[in-house]
Design an enzyme around this catalytic site. Structure first.
Site, PDB file in Angstrom:
ATOM      1  N   ASP A  69       0.864  -1.184   0.000  1.00  0.00           N
ATOM      2  CA  ASP A  69       0.000   0.000   0.000  1.00  0.00           C
ATOM      3  C   ASP A  69       0.905   1.240   0.000  1.00  0.00           C
ATOM      4  O   ASP A  69       1.777   1.348  -0.854  1.00  0.00           O
ATOM      5  CB  ASP A  69      -0.963  -0.064   1.191  1.00  0.00           C
ATOM      6  CG  ASP A  69      -1.983   1.052   1.205  1.00  0.00           C
ATOM      7  OD1 ASP A  69      -2.994   0.971   0.476  1.00  0.00           O
ATOM      8  OD2 ASP A  69      -1.778   2.025   1.966  1.00  0.00           O
TER       9      ASP A  69
ATOM     10  N   HIS B  62      -6.767  -6.442  -1.571  1.00  0.00           N
ATOM     11  CA  HIS B  62      -5.736  -5.439  -1.291  1.00  0.00           C
ATOM     12  C   HIS B  62      -4.781  -5.846  -0.182  1.00  0.00           C
ATOM     13  O   HIS B  62      -3.620  -5.460  -0.200  1.00  0.00           O
ATOM     14  CB  HIS B  62      -6.412  -4.113  -0.923  1.00  0.00           C
ATOM     15  CG  HIS B  62      -5.449  -2.981  -0.778  1.00  0.00           C
ATOM     16  ND1 HIS B  62      -4.705  -2.501  -1.831  1.00  0.00           N
ATOM     17  CD2 HIS B  62      -5.084  -2.237   0.312  1.00  0.00           C
ATOM     18  CE1 HIS B  62      -3.938  -1.497  -1.405  1.00  0.00           C
ATOM     19  NE2 HIS B  62      -4.153  -1.330  -0.119  1.00  0.00           N
TER      20      HIS B  62
END
Length: 293
Positions: free
Chosen positions: A75, A271
């Site tokens: 991320d 994610h």
């Protein structure tokens, strides 16, 4: 091996990798980054630029008595890892990124492009408003973590655009999950909630508030390539990856990374790929670090 977490996480997101990498013989370190819980981050927004974050990574490698490291980011940690390899290739043996690819510098400021593509309520634009996102997130930490961790995962029934609903907050992008997926436990959510309890999210959100400043600060490297060996891993159900055509994305990355040794999208993963699919990520990181040691 330096493991750099993303938003809204902490060192805890690397809990599976720390053990696996240590068992494979590597010295793995996963700090809470600048402004995150326990760091006592600076108050000024402009002290959270990509140059500061790269400086932190390099300084930590040196403080640990090492001259080089394999740098891994997830991320927001991925841009820090990519830029550490770009700006200080002398200290990076290899760079691995999870979920966020490296791309060419855009011709216009980043937020301008995001507004044009996704509208004013895109989450990165919503985060620009001082105090607004903090209040919504901090009002109910359990709700925020529960919804975002499940909603951005491969177990979410729909890949939702990351647009904040009118009058809502970041967590309102996703509905309340009926149950937790197998990779996420109540203990995991509790660990994040405890870490953030009594801590402002202003520091982590200040990373987003430097997006256009970072665009300006990195202009000198517009034509520079990342030269250390590199690896890209992501889930094919990650909303971030859904912005791109995978074939074009890999080709684009290879045009700006001299030695991209792997580009892999894990089927069904979202994610939070190193938490959702720890065994596959661990194996890939061990192989990559061993090949670049």
């Amino acid at each position: 091996m330096l493991l750099l977490h993303g938003f809204p996480e902490s060192w805890y997101s690397w809990r599976h990798q720390l053990v696996a990498l240590a068992e494979a013989g590597f010295h793995a370190v996963a700090p809470n980054q600048r402004g995150y819980p326990g760091t006592g981050g600076p108050a000024a927004v402009e002290d959270y630029t990509i140059l500061h974050l790269v400086g932190d990574a390099v300084a930590l490698i040196e403080a640990l008595g090492e001259s080089t490291a394999t740098v891994v980011g997830h991320d927001w940690g991925a841009p820090v890892a990519w830029h550490t390899a770009l700006l200080r290739p002398d200290v990076v043996r290899g760079v691995a990124a999870l979920s966020v690819p490296y791309s060419k510098r855009s011709p216009t400021p980043t937020l301008t492009g995001l507004r044009s593509r996704f509208g004013d309520n895109f989450y990165q634009l919503y985060f620009q408003q001082p105090g607004v996102a903090e209040a919504g997130f901090e009002a109910d930490l359990d709700r925020a973590f529960r919804r975002s961790l499940v909603g951005l995962s491969g177990d979410s029934p729909h890949i939702r655009p990351l647009v904040v609903p009118e009058g809502g907050g970041f967590a309102d992008i996703w509905p309340a999950p009926e149950k937790l997926p197998s990779w996420l436990t109540e203990q995991d959510i509790g660990a994040y909630v405890r870490e953030y309890a009594g801590t402002s999210l202003t520091g982590p959100l200040n990373w987003y508030r430097n997006i256009d400043r970072n665009w300006a600060l990195t202009a000198a490297w517009e034509t520079a390539k990342i030269t250390p060996p590199a690896l890209m891993l992501a889930g094919d159900r990650d909303p971030v990856i859904s912005w791109f055509d995978p074939v074009r994305l890999e080709a684009s990355m290879r045009s700006v990374i001299s030695d991209l040794r792997g580009f892999r999208l894990l089927p069904g993963a979202g994610h939070w790929v190193q938490q959702e699919r720890p065994e596959e990520i661990n194996a890939a990181l061990v192989d990559f670090a061993g090949a670049t040691s």
